[in-house]
Design an enzyme around this catalytic site. Structure first.
Site, PDB file in Angstrom:
ATOM      1  N   THR A   1      10.290  -7.388 -11.051  1.00  0.00           N
ATOM      2  CA  THR A   1       9.480  -8.406 -11.254  1.00  0.00           C
ATOM      3  C   THR A   1       8.409  -8.620 -10.370  1.00  0.00           C
ATOM      4  O   THR A   1       8.754  -7.856  -9.243  1.00  0.00           O
ATOM      5  CB  THR A   1      10.447 -10.246 -11.066  1.00  0.00           C
TER       6      THR A   1
ATOM      7  N   CYS B   1       3.290   1.649  14.590  1.00  0.00           N
ATOM      8  CA  CYS B   1       4.423   2.132  13.980  1.00  0.00           C
ATOM      9  C   CYS B   1       5.579   1.423  13.816  1.00  0.00           C
ATOM     10  O   CYS B   1       5.787   0.447  14.654  1.00  0.00           O
ATOM     11  CB  CYS B   1       4.546   3.670  13.900  1.00  0.00           C
TER      12      CYS B   1
ATOM     13  N   ASN C   1      -7.410   4.633   8.902  1.00  0.00           N
ATOM     14  CA  ASN C   1      -7.252   3.319   9.513  1.00  0.00           C
ATOM     15  C   ASN C   1      -7.375   3.424  11.420  1.00  0.00           C
ATOM     16  O   ASN C   1      -7.299   2.490  11.965  1.00  0.00           O
ATOM     17  CB  ASN C   1      -5.211   3.330   9.652  1.00  0.00           C
TER      18      ASN C   1
ATOM     19  N   GLN D   1      -7.493   0.475   3.905  1.00  0.00           N
ATOM     20  CA  GLN D   1      -8.189   0.130   4.739  1.00  0.00           C
ATOM     21  C   GLN D   1      -9.742  -0.679   4.610  1.00  0.00           C
ATOM     22  O   GLN D   1     -10.855  -1.226   5.658  1.00  0.00           O
ATOM     23  CB  GLN D   1      -8.404   1.035   5.910  1.00  0.00           C
TER      24      GLN D   1
ATOM     25  N   GLY E   1      -2.137  -5.652   0.055  1.00  0.00           N
ATOM     26  CA  GLY E   1      -2.757  -7.499   0.099  1.00  0.00           C
ATOM     27  C   GLY E   1      -2.569  -7.633   1.569  1.00  0.00           C
ATOM     28  O   GLY E   1      -4.188  -8.520   1.244  1.00  0.00           O
ATOM     29  N   HIS E   2      -2.231  -7.619   2.276  1.00  0.00           N
ATOM     30  CA  HIS E   2      -2.188  -8.087   4.237  1.00  0.00           C
ATOM     31  C   HIS E   2      -2.923  -7.176   4.687  1.00  0.00           C
ATOM     32  O   HIS E   2      -3.731  -8.196   5.782  1.00  0.00           O
ATOM     33  CB  HIS E   2      -0.800  -7.609   4.096  1.00  0.00           C
TER      34      HIS E   2
ATOM     35  N   GLY F   1       0.925  -1.046  -0.126  1.00  0.00           N
ATOM     36  CA  GLY F   1       0.067   0.137   0.310  1.00  0.00           C
ATOM     37  C   GLY F   1       0.510   1.260  -0.024  1.00  0.00           C
ATOM     38  O   GLY F   1       0.302   2.273  -0.250  1.00  0.00           O
ATOM     39  N   THR F   2       1.698   1.183   0.850  1.00  0.00           N
ATOM     40  CA  THR F   2       2.214   2.575   0.920  1.00  0.00           C
ATOM     41  C   THR F   2       3.025   2.760  -0.574  1.00  0.00           C
ATOM     42  O   THR F   2       3.562   3.711  -0.823  1.00  0.00           O
ATOM     43  CB  THR F   2       3.981   2.134   1.929  1.00  0.00           C
TER      44      THR F   2
HETATM   45  N1  PLP Z   1      -3.071   3.226   4.017  1.00  0.00           N
HETATM   46  C1  PLP Z   1      -3.729   3.104   5.384  1.00  0.00           C
HETATM   47  C2  PLP Z   1      -4.573   3.471   5.146  1.00  0.00           C
HETATM   48  C3  PLP Z   1      -2.536   1.987   5.750  1.00  0.00           C
HETATM   49  O1  PLP Z   1      -3.272   1.838   7.402  1.00  0.00           O
HETATM   50  C4  PLP Z   1      -1.050   1.671   5.894  1.00  0.00           C
HETATM   51  C5  PLP Z   1      -0.769   0.671   6.276  1.00  0.00           C
HETATM   52  O2  PLP Z   1      -1.236   0.226   7.780  1.00  0.00           O
HETATM   53  C6  PLP Z   1      -0.757   1.658   4.606  1.00  0.00           C
HETATM   54  C7  PLP Z   1      -1.772   3.083   3.723  1.00  0.00           C
HETATM   55  C8  PLP Z   1       0.308   1.249   4.039  1.00  0.00           C
HETATM   56  O3  PLP Z   1      -0.245  -0.162   3.819  1.00  0.00           O
HETATM   57  P1  PLP Z   1       1.554  -1.232   3.643  1.00  0.00           P
HETATM   58  O4  PLP Z   1       1.124  -1.808   4.670  1.00  0.00           O
HETATM   59  O5  PLP Z   1       0.680  -2.349   2.558  1.00  0.00           O
HETATM   60  O6  PLP Z   1       2.832  -0.289   2.871  1.00  0.00           O
END
Ligand code: PLP
Length: 357
Positions: free
Chosen positions: A221, A301, A138, A166, A184-185, A68-69
């Site tokens: 990849t 964190c 989140n 979320q 994904g997680h 997600g990041t």
């Molecule tokens: N955005 C939100 C709202 C999240 O809660 C999180 C993870 O806590 C992220 C982005 C980041 O996702 P990832 O852990 O897959 O990098």
């Protein structure tokens, strides 16, 4: 028996996701190879892509990432080029960091929803913008009014990026965004997979160049086993309603001084941010952990340390911003989760309130 209530940090792996990960690992192959093993991997990758698009944003282009990041950073660096970047004050650090110090921070109302009047005023002020508004927070689970945000963006020629990390898998996603970040997680897949969904036709320069994967939008990849697991991480019918009922039992069972952040706003079904005045969040998390209940202090964190929540601070909680714990129910929460949590929480409150006095 312990009680895991930190789904917003990471969801437990769903059995179907586990099966898909193992099958992709067994199959092997690099989706970019031209031989039969590569073609087999490519078929799995494209099946995962189609499943993710169909489920979350039919017709959108899916750019796979490693989380997600990365999906948020890809959208903000790419779509933000030549535009002002506007971010909600309660966005995830992944979004705030990608937007950088030059971004304009938009206030939220006391219930945690985006201040639409402030957004409109900033949009009217100047050149085209990229607006970043999360589908759901989140820490509190509060949902932003994405339909209204989208309408304002359209009216002012702005693009809308929505962090749906979320909200995805916890009810239907709102429509109206130009790009959508997924992880994904958080869906019940393995870590190491994510996606950026893009409105068709939108130009997006790569953040990581490389071998031309993902139509030149993301080099490297593809992490196929993790992506296959992400695509297979689908909730059971009725899951959201079951979790909402558990969450409501928890909130109804808290005595007077248990304050819920964002209670009046539309929220995720599984999330509750509970404030206990006078007791530091970190102390509460440790006390509950000793009792076998796993929650977190607002956001988890990476360093494992607990800071005052920027989300609660933006909602105007002042000193209380350091006194909130996040309870987030996983897909496999047991039926007695509410009663067991309330028992542990009440015991903790009796003990800590006494020692605080
Ligand atoms: N955005 C939100 C709202 C999240 O809660 C999180 C993870 O806590 C992220 C982005 C980041 O996702 P990832 O852990 O897959 O990098």
């Amino acid at each position: 028996m312990t009680l895991y209530m930190d789904a917003n940090a990471t969801e437990p792996l769903r059995p179907a996701a586990r099966g898909a990960v193992l099958a992709a690992l067994e199959a092997g192959g690099n989706p970019s190879s031209v031989h039969a093993a590569g073609r087999g991997a490519r078929r799995l990758l494209e099946a995962a892509r189609e499943a993710v698009a169909a489920r979350f944003a039919p017709g959108f282009e899916v750019v796979f990432t490693a989380g997600g990041t990365e999906a948020n950073a890809l959208a903000i660096h790419g779509l933000g080029q030549g535009r002002r970047v506007l971010v909600g004050a309660t966005e995830h650090p992944a979004v705030l960091a990608a937007a950088g110090p030059a971004a304009t921070v938009l206030p939220v109302l006391a219930d945690g929803t985006l201040d639409l009047a402030a957004l409109e005023a900033v949009l009217a002020e100047g050149p085209p913008a990229l607006v970043c508004a999360m589908a759901a927070n989140n820490e509190t689970g509060v949902r932003h009014p994405i339909a209204e945000v989208s309408a304002l963006c359209r009216a002012h020629g702005a693009l809308l990026h929505m962090d749906a990390v979320q909200a995805a898998g916890r009810g239907a996603l709102p429509v109206g965004a130009d790009s959508i970040a997924l992880s994904g997680h958080k869906l019940g897949g393995p870590p190491g997979a994510g996606a950026l969904l893009l409105r068709p036709g939108l130009h997006l320069p790569a953040l990581i160049a490389g071998g031309g994967q993902e139509r030149g939008k993301r080099g490297g990849t593809e992490p196929l086993p993790a992506l296959a697991g992400m695509a297979a991480a689908v909730p059971e019918p009725g899951e959201a309603a079951r979790l909402a009922a558990l969450r409501d039992r928890i909130e109804a069972g808290l005595p007077g001084e248990g304050v819920i952040a964002g209670r009046g706003a539309p929220r995720l079904p599984n999330t509750s941010l509970i404030l206990l005045p006078g007791v530091a969040a970190e102390t509460q998390v440790i006390a509950l952990d000793l009792a076998g209940v796993r929650v977190s202090a607002g956001a988890a964190c990476s360093s494992g340390k607990v800071a005052r929540s920027h989300v609660l601070a933006a909602m105007g909680f002042g000193e209380l911003a350091g006194c909130g714990i996040r309870v987030s129910l996983p897909w496999n929460a047991p039926e007695d989760a509410a009663e067991r949590f309330l028992e542990a929480w009440s015991a903790m409150r009796r003990r800590l309130s006494k020692s605080a006095a």
